[in-house]
Enzyme design. Sequence first.
Site, PDB file in Angstrom:
ATOM      1  N   GLU A   1       6.597   8.339 -12.015  1.00 19.91           N
ATOM      2  CA  GLU A   1       6.396   7.828 -10.313  1.00 19.91           C
ATOM      3  C   GLU A   1       7.538   7.015  -9.938  1.00 19.91           C
ATOM      4  OE1 GLU A   1       2.506   5.947  -9.917  1.00 19.91           O
ATOM      5  OE2 GLU A   1       2.527   4.960 -11.919  1.00 19.91           O
TER       6      GLU A   1
ATOM      7  N   ARG B   1       0.684  -1.248  -0.109  1.00 21.21           N
ATOM      8  CA  ARG B   1       0.125   0.127   0.091  1.00 21.21           C
ATOM      9  C   ARG B   1       0.819   1.244  -0.025  1.00 21.21           C
ATOM     10  NH1 ARG B   1      -5.209  -1.590   2.520  1.00 21.21           N
ATOM     11  NH2 ARG B   1      -5.489   0.733   3.474  1.00 21.21           N
TER      12      ARG B   1
ATOM     13  N   LYS C   1      -0.323   2.854  -2.619  1.00 20.97           N
ATOM     14  CA  LYS C   1      -1.097   2.003  -3.561  1.00 20.97           C
ATOM     15  C   LYS C   1      -2.438   2.263  -3.325  1.00 20.97           C
ATOM     16  CE  LYS C   1      -1.185  -1.453  -6.565  1.00 20.97           C
ATOM     17  NZ  LYS C   1      -0.787  -1.063  -7.780  1.00 20.97           N
TER      18      LYS C   1
HETATM   19  C1  F6R Z   1      -0.178   4.937 -10.935  1.00 19.35           C
HETATM   20  C2  F6R Z   1      -1.262   4.470  -9.842  1.00 19.35           C
HETATM   21  C3  F6R Z   1      -2.277   5.249  -9.535  1.00 19.35           C
HETATM   22  C4  F6R Z   1      -3.553   4.619  -9.314  1.00 19.35           C
HETATM   23  C5  F6R Z   1      -4.425   5.700  -8.581  1.00 19.35           C
HETATM   24  C6  F6R Z   1      -5.886   5.081  -8.566  1.00 19.35           C
HETATM   25  O1  F6R Z   1       0.724   3.830 -11.481  1.00 19.35           O
HETATM   26  O2  F6R Z   1      -0.989   3.139  -9.527  1.00 19.35           O
HETATM   27  O3  F6R Z   1      -2.348   6.485 -10.425  1.00 19.35           O
HETATM   28  O4  F6R Z   1      -4.172   4.348 -10.613  1.00 19.35           O
HETATM   29  O5  F6R Z   1      -4.053   5.901  -7.458  1.00 19.35           O
HETATM   30  O6  F6R Z   1      -6.001   3.977  -7.710  1.00 19.35           O
HETATM   31  P1  F6R Z   1      -6.976   2.953  -7.916  1.00 19.35           P
HETATM   32  O7  F6R Z   1      -7.239   2.231  -9.280  1.00 19.35           O
HETATM   33  O8  F6R Z   1      -6.931   1.734  -6.875  1.00 19.35           O
HETATM   34  O9  F6R Z   1      -8.453   3.603  -7.737  1.00 19.35           O
END
Ligand code: F6R
Length: 605
Positions: A486, A27, A600
């Site tokens: 990132e 996370r 995450k």
């Molecule tokens: C980039 C990444 C983030 C997620 C964003 C949304 O590599 O992982 O930009 O895509 O934080 O997260 P979710 O999809 O879990 O809502």
Amino acid sequence: MCGIVGILGVTSATPRILESLKRLEYRGYDSAGIATLEGGTLDRRRAPGKLENLARKLRDNPLTGNSGIGHTRWATHGEPTEANAHPHMTDRIAIVHNGIIENFRTLKKELLDTGVTFEGETDTEVVAHLLTRYLKEGLAPHDAFAKTLSRLEGAFALCVLISGEDNLMFGAREGSPLVVGLGEGENYLGSDAMALASLSNRLIYLEEGDWAELTRESVQVFDARGNKVERKVAISQVASTMVDKGNHRHFMQKEIFEQPTVVAQALGRYLDPNAGKVKLPDMPFELATVSKVTLVACGTSYYAALVARYWIEKLARVPVEVDIASEFRYRDPVYASDGLCIFISQSGETADTLAALRHAKEAGQRVMVLVNVMGSTMAREADVVLPIHAGPEIGVASTKAFTCQLSVLAAFSINLAAAKGMIDEAQEDAYVAELESAPKLMAQVLHHDEKLQEIARSIAHARDVLFVGRGIHFPIAMEGALKLKEISYIHAEGYAAGELKHGPIALIDEHVPVIGIAPNDDLIDKTVSNLQEIMARQGKVVLMSDDAADEAEHMFAYFKMPTAGALVTPIIYAIPVQLLAYYAAVEKGTDVDQPRNLAKSVTVE
Ligand code: F6R
């Protein structure tokens, strides 16, 4: 984001909490800590940085006790120092928290006025002192916890132990997820099913406003008004074995290389190649009646939404609106009657996306979600759930979840087009066959990764990198830039190729690599012209294309892609941009799987 685990157990808690914290590492966090309760007395260890720092402290100075709480902290209020790390403790309680207490300043002032002193700068400490105050005023633990919760505003998941109460643990959920795990003569709390995977697969997902009182023998759940409620027990499918990297150096690398397999698995759930049809789960509404689609997500999931807009509009001729979740509800969106809102989230917990989902639901919209985590809050609150079947994604930077999201969105677009009567059976069959080819083509791209490694080495020390694409590949350019930013910390931006001359071209000189994403579609000539404009200004162009090899001769580098149709190109072009970022990060020696400052599962707004 912060991860929580609590064990009310019959064997030593510390090693088990450490293992659960390890499962929560994915996370993202910047400090960690554990508190245990032994013979009525609380004690704790905390350390900034990685879990290994905490483990070292525990080896030097062990913590005994069969009950305990643990935490990985992603800093919101106050730097990632030991003093700000959780658990926070007073002489009566130990507490861990995920989320933000929005009224913490008011509460802190109130507590300061009564002579309380604070150790760090976190919002969590006010909860610790508030609960301590109510206990000292003589309230029973149950009433003191309930009263504390009634004072808090914001988003939180909490887990609490009280000194002198060896068989008692409290948990509460408001805005941030918290799960109760049921054991044999033991009970647990955790941020998600992953945290509890080695402890229990029988879970109670707390609902908003719920709080729980646990002993080793019992679990009682109360709603926000303090009424005792029954919540159903779900059986978790999360494997108890720890997900490992296999032969790969990083989880991200493993997840990139897993993509042909997981995309094939995801497509297998949604495509029936024999019938030439897409099969979606039953829906409580007719897709044919959908008048408008609104797609909402954050980050990489938002880029998946942007790609889907092209597919849905082109195939189904339904108007599509796409928005970033953190902007969506604050702009007072105009919903269409018979509108369908689709929320895309790997974790299913992203606070902004969840808030947008609730906004749409309240407005009477039909709500569909694409999630990777089936027990997640979004999955539980939506009218229709389309799982993306990517399997656990541990690398903080999303890779396989993105291509699985795209695959499911492509299948959905075909299905919507068929439901709307915009394509006939033969066309549906052809689109299904096209989509079926994605895994094989992805494998072909991965086969040439050493070429991308070489290109990555040559851009790894650039200060700025631009990614350009047109049409459906413009979002892939933005995704490429996000991946590079990132994990390699190189400044990167993704632009629509035609936009460059309206400003960004001023950035171009011989030091700026520009990655051109240009499959041989009806826009290739225009994209290549834009790349020529960049070369004319000494920009270092790296072309990714299945054609344009002649032009490529004069470019800095050329990565040859397989030829595919427009339902597949965004999926396969995601791979070289992921690998470019991955190898650039490896070259720079950054922390690929847990890049600085990132989390995450972003459970705060
Ligand atoms: C980039 C990444 C983030 C997620 C964003 C949304 O590599 O992982 O930009 O895509 O934080 O997260 P979710 O999809 O879990 O809502």
